[in-house]
Design a protein around this motif. Structure first.
Motif, PDB file in Angstrom:
ATOM      1  N   GLY A  18     -29.277 -41.294 -14.024  1.00  0.00           N
ATOM      2  CA  GLY A  18     -29.566 -39.903 -13.713  1.00  0.00           C
ATOM      3  C   GLY A  18     -29.728 -39.742 -12.220  1.00  0.00           C
ATOM      4  O   GLY A  18     -28.765 -39.482 -11.502  1.00  0.00           O
ATOM      5  N   LEU A  19     -30.942 -39.946 -11.728  1.00  0.00           N
ATOM      6  CA  LEU A  19     -31.249 -39.786 -10.309  1.00  0.00           C
ATOM      7  C   LEU A  19     -32.215 -40.876  -9.880  1.00  0.00           C
ATOM      8  O   LEU A  19     -33.178 -41.171 -10.588  1.00  0.00           O
ATOM      9  CB  LEU A  19     -31.858 -38.406 -10.074  1.00  0.00           C
ATOM     10  N   ARG A  20     -31.957 -41.474  -8.711  1.00  0.00           N
ATOM     11  CA  ARG A  20     -32.874 -42.473  -8.149  1.00  0.00           C
ATOM     12  C   ARG A  20     -33.125 -42.146  -6.679  1.00  0.00           C
ATOM     13  O   ARG A  20     -32.172 -42.009  -5.893  1.00  0.00           O
ATOM     14  CB  ARG A  20     -32.295 -43.886  -8.258  1.00  0.00           C
ATOM     15  N   PRO A  21     -34.384 -42.013  -6.276  1.00  0.00           N
ATOM     16  CA  PRO A  21     -34.687 -41.772  -4.861  1.00  0.00           C
ATOM     17  C   PRO A  21     -34.288 -42.976  -4.009  1.00  0.00           C
ATOM     18  O   PRO A  21     -34.368 -44.124  -4.454  1.00  0.00           O
ATOM     19  CB  PRO A  21     -36.209 -41.581  -4.858  1.00  0.00           C
ATOM     20  N   VAL A  22     -33.857 -42.704  -2.799  1.00  0.00           N
ATOM     21  CA  VAL A  22     -33.488 -43.753  -1.849  1.00  0.00           C
ATOM     22  C   VAL A  22     -34.501 -43.742  -0.709  1.00  0.00           C
ATOM     23  O   VAL A  22     -34.742 -42.701  -0.091  1.00  0.00           O
ATOM     24  CB  VAL A  22     -32.065 -43.534  -1.302  1.00  0.00           C
TER      25      VAL A  22
END
Length: 254
Positions: free
Chosen positions: A213-217
């Motif tokens: 889905g979404l992963r913070p960097v």
């Protein structure tokens, strides 16, 4: 069950296409979008696919296994249709912690039509991601031959500045991801060509793919990204990694 493949141009030359689909509680997510992208890649490769057989294989895999949080993989070449199931490698519930990405020394070839399709020619992405992990990173970012940012090894990249989302355009040399397309339809995302030294201008960064889905960097190379502005943006727009990957558009078949 072991999957046996016939020796064809897919096995010999990588002339095949594949899709990897998140499955939550037995439901494949964004299934229609994945099948459309698969069909477009097969058309480009001039591979005829028995879609009725493919749908049946998908149904059989989903109905015979308990799939609370899994990944469905479809592989099609001239003489093969393979459907496999494995646990989703990304945890179902994740803390909001940023990952660290290095810059790969390997360049994306923005002139190759294979770059823009999910084909069996995936060696650069897998080998470079493995090398990055061995070196202590969580993944790697590819630049193209012009030195512009293209994508992460298996994900698309988004950047945040003053509440505005930015992402590299397809012409930078990237695979147009399913979640990327969803965000472009839902938000006024600006597609811009970026160089590595442009990274210092942004307030935040995250990556997207169909399984996570979404992963913070938190960092790309020597460029750090604070997590607080991104957390505020996602909260403001009611975006969660789970909802983005699994809850927004789940689909069922059969």
């Amino acid at each position: 069950m072991e999957t046996m493949l016939c020796l064809d141009d897919g096995c010999a030359f990588g002339l095949g296409a594949f899709e990897t689909i998140a499955v939550e509680n037995g439901r494949p997510c964004f299934l229609a979008e994945h099948l459309q992208r698969l069909e477009e890649a097969l058309h480009f490769l001039r591979i005829a696919c028995d879609h009725t057989m493919l749908q049946k294989r998908i149904q059989d895999e989903l109905h015979c296994q308990k799939l609370p949080h899994h990944a469905l993989k479809l592989m099609v070449s001239d003489r093969n249709i393979a459907v496999t199931i494995r646990p989703n490698p990304y945890p179902g519930s994740r803390r909001f912690t940023g990952i660290r990405l290095c810059i790969s020394p390997v360049r994306r070839n923005e002139t190759s039509p294979l770059t823009y399709r999910k084909t069996w020619n995936y060696g650069d992405s897998i080998l470079e991601k493995r090398r990055a992990v061995q070196d202590g990173w969580d993944g790697c970012v590819f630049l193209n031959s012009r030195g512009e940012i293209a994508e992460e090894a298996v994900s698309n990249l988004f950047f945040l500045k003053d509440g505005q989302l930015f992402t590299p355009p397809e012409t930078a040399g990237l695979l147009p991801g399913i979640i990327r397309g969803h965000l472009l339809r839902q938000f006024a995302v600006r597609e811009v060509l970026l160089k590595e030294d442009d990274l210092s201008r942004f307030d935040g960064c995250f990556l997207t793919n169909s399984l996570c889905g979404l992963r913070p960097v938190a960092r790309i190379g020597s460029y750090p990204f604070p997590l607080h502005p991104l957390r505020q943006f996602l909260r403001l727009h009611d975006i969660t990694p789970a909802r983005l990957a699994f809850g927004d558009a789940p689909a069922s078949i059969g």
